[in-house]
Design a protein around this motif. Structure first.
Motif, PDB file in Angstrom:
ATOM      1  N   THR A  44       0.834  -1.203   0.000  1.00 23.90           N
ATOM      2  CA  THR A  44       0.000   0.000   0.000  1.00 23.90           C
ATOM      3  C   THR A  44       0.870   1.256   0.000  1.00 23.90           C
ATOM      4  OG1 THR A  44      -0.123   0.163   2.412  1.00 23.90           O
ATOM      5  CG2 THR A  44      -1.747  -1.261   1.362  1.00 23.90           C
ATOM      6  N   ALA A  45       0.445   2.237  -0.767  1.00 26.10           N
ATOM      7  CA  ALA A  45       1.160   3.517  -0.795  1.00 26.10           C
ATOM      8  C   ALA A  45       0.996   4.199   0.559  1.00 26.10           C
ATOM      9  CB  ALA A  45       0.581   4.397  -1.896  1.00 26.10           C
ATOM     10  N   TRP A  47       0.084   6.556   3.415  1.00 23.80           N
ATOM     11  CA  TRP A  47      -1.054   7.465   3.595  1.00 23.80           C
ATOM     12  C   TRP A  47      -0.676   8.481   4.675  1.00 23.80           C
ATOM     13  CZ3 TRP A  47      -4.012   9.118   7.632  1.00 23.80           C
ATOM     14  CH2 TRP A  47      -5.302   9.602   7.370  1.00 23.80           C
ATOM     15  N   PHE A  55       4.061   0.421   2.454  1.00 22.67           N
ATOM     16  CA  PHE A  55       3.726  -0.469   3.567  1.00 22.67           C
ATOM     17  C   PHE A  55       3.281  -1.830   3.050  1.00 22.67           C
ATOM     18  CE2 PHE A  55       3.436   3.506   5.790  1.00 22.67           C
ATOM     19  CZ  PHE A  55       3.513   3.236   7.142  1.00 22.67           C
ATOM     20  N   ASN A  57       0.336  -4.213   4.490  1.00 21.03           N
ATOM     21  CA  ASN A  57      -0.760  -4.219   5.474  1.00 21.03           C
ATOM     22  C   ASN A  57      -1.538  -5.521   5.385  1.00 21.03           C
ATOM     23  OD1 ASN A  57      -0.915  -0.817   4.834  1.00 21.03           O
ATOM     24  ND2 ASN A  57      -0.940  -1.526   6.934  1.00 21.03           N
ATOM     25  N   PHE A 124      -6.074   1.508   2.616  1.00 18.07           N
ATOM     26  CA  PHE A 124      -5.149   0.447   3.051  1.00 18.07           C
ATOM     27  C   PHE A 124      -5.738  -0.368   4.194  1.00 18.07           C
ATOM     28  CE2 PHE A 124      -3.519   3.978   5.803  1.00 18.07           C
ATOM     29  CZ  PHE A 124      -3.464   3.342   7.044  1.00 18.07           C
TER      30      PHE A 124
HETATM   31  N1  LIG Z   1      -0.290   2.656   3.533  1.00 14.50           N
HETATM   32  C1  LIG Z   1      -0.218   2.918   4.834  1.00 14.50           C
HETATM   33  N2  LIG Z   1      -0.055   4.180   5.253  1.00 14.50           N
HETATM   34  C2  LIG Z   1       0.030   4.430   6.580  1.00 14.50           C
HETATM   35  C3  LIG Z   1      -0.050   3.384   7.523  1.00 14.50           C
HETATM   36  C4  LIG Z   1      -0.225   2.062   7.051  1.00 14.50           C
HETATM   37  O1  LIG Z   1      -0.315   1.084   7.842  1.00 14.50           O
HETATM   38  N3  LIG Z   1      -0.312   1.871   5.703  1.00 14.50           N
HETATM   39  N4  LIG Z   1       0.008   3.658   8.842  1.00 14.50           N
HETATM   40  C5  LIG Z   1       0.151   4.877   9.257  1.00 14.50           C
HETATM   41  C6  LIG Z   1       0.195   5.126  10.698  1.00 14.50           C
HETATM   42  O2  LIG Z   1      -0.994   4.893  11.265  1.00 14.50           O
HETATM   43  C7  LIG Z   1       0.263   6.036   8.369  1.00 14.50           C
HETATM   44  N5  LIG Z   1       0.191   5.695   6.989  1.00 14.50           N
END
Ligand SMILES: Nc1nc2c(c(=O)[nH]1)N=C(CO)CN2
Ligand SMILES: Nc1ncnc2c1ncn2[C@@H]1O[C@H](COP(=O)(O)OP(=O)(O)OP(=O)(O)O)[C@@H](O)[C@H]1O
Length: 162
Positions: A44-45, A47, A55, A57, A124
């Motif tokens: 996942t890109a 966020w 990431f 996830n 995500f």
């Molecule tokens: N793609 C993605 N982006 C994030 C993620 C995450 O798990 N996946 N967790 C975050 C912190 O909560 C902030 N941004």
């Protein structure tokens, strides 16, 4: 106390992401409760803070007799054991374990918000969640996970990782 269904989001964007998520799932099933459902892994890109690595996830579900607070302290302990150090909001991390739903409970304390307050804004989260529990109803928004995903305006990239 009865068993409660809990949905957890696992995330990693530093180090050996896939191995870390597998270890997190193992530790959760050894120390907390067996994992009942497990989504695919998704790449996942990032966020929120977008200038960081992609990431992996995954959403898993467990049935537990622990209270939400007891569960949070266990998941924080597992994060610590897996080497999570920095706590920059929305920043890069070796592992993150978020509680998305604890049955249909609504909770707003200093340390714990349930359901997770941003889950419906995040592709995500919603893609893996709707994969394993499309019909589960959000107790505040009164919509299913599938409906939340259909209505989500986040257009960031989410793809199955294999
Ligand atoms: N793609 C993605 N982006 C994030 C993620 C995450 O798990 N996946 N967790 C975050 C912190 O909560 C902030 N941004
Ligand atoms: N539903 C929840 N699941 C996990 N942690 C929560 C929840 N609600 C509140 N928290 C608190 O948030 C803290 C973790 O904050 P952290 O810095 O990891 O946020 P984040 O993951 O960067 O951002 P976000 O909450 O937007 O995903 C935990 O120590 C916990 O006390």
């Amino acid at each position: 106390m009865n068993q409660q269904s809990v949905f957890l989001l696992l995330g990693a964007n530093l180090g050996e992401r896939e191995a870390t998520l597998a270890k997190a799932t193992d530790l959760i099933s050894e120390r907390i409760a067996p994992v009942m459902l497990q989504s695919h892994l998704y790449e996942t890109a990032p966020w929120g803070v977008t200038d960081q690595p992609a990431f992996l996830n995954q959403v898993i579900s467990i049935e537990t007799i622990l209270t939400p607070e007891e569960l949070l302290s266990q998941t924080l302990e597992i994060e610590k054991q897996l080497g999570r150090e920095r706590r920059l909001r929305w920043g890069a991390r070796v592992i993150d374990i978020d509680m998305l739903y604890y049955s249909d409970q609504i909770l707003d304390t200093e340390n714990l918000h349930l359901p997770h307050p941003r889950l419906h804004q995040r592709r995500f989260t919603l893609v893996p969640l709707a994969e394993i529990a499309p019909d589960f109803l959000h107790p505040v928004l009164h919509k299913t996970n599938q409906e939340l995903l259909n209505e989500c305006t986040d257009d960031s990239q989410v793809s199955v990782f294999d």
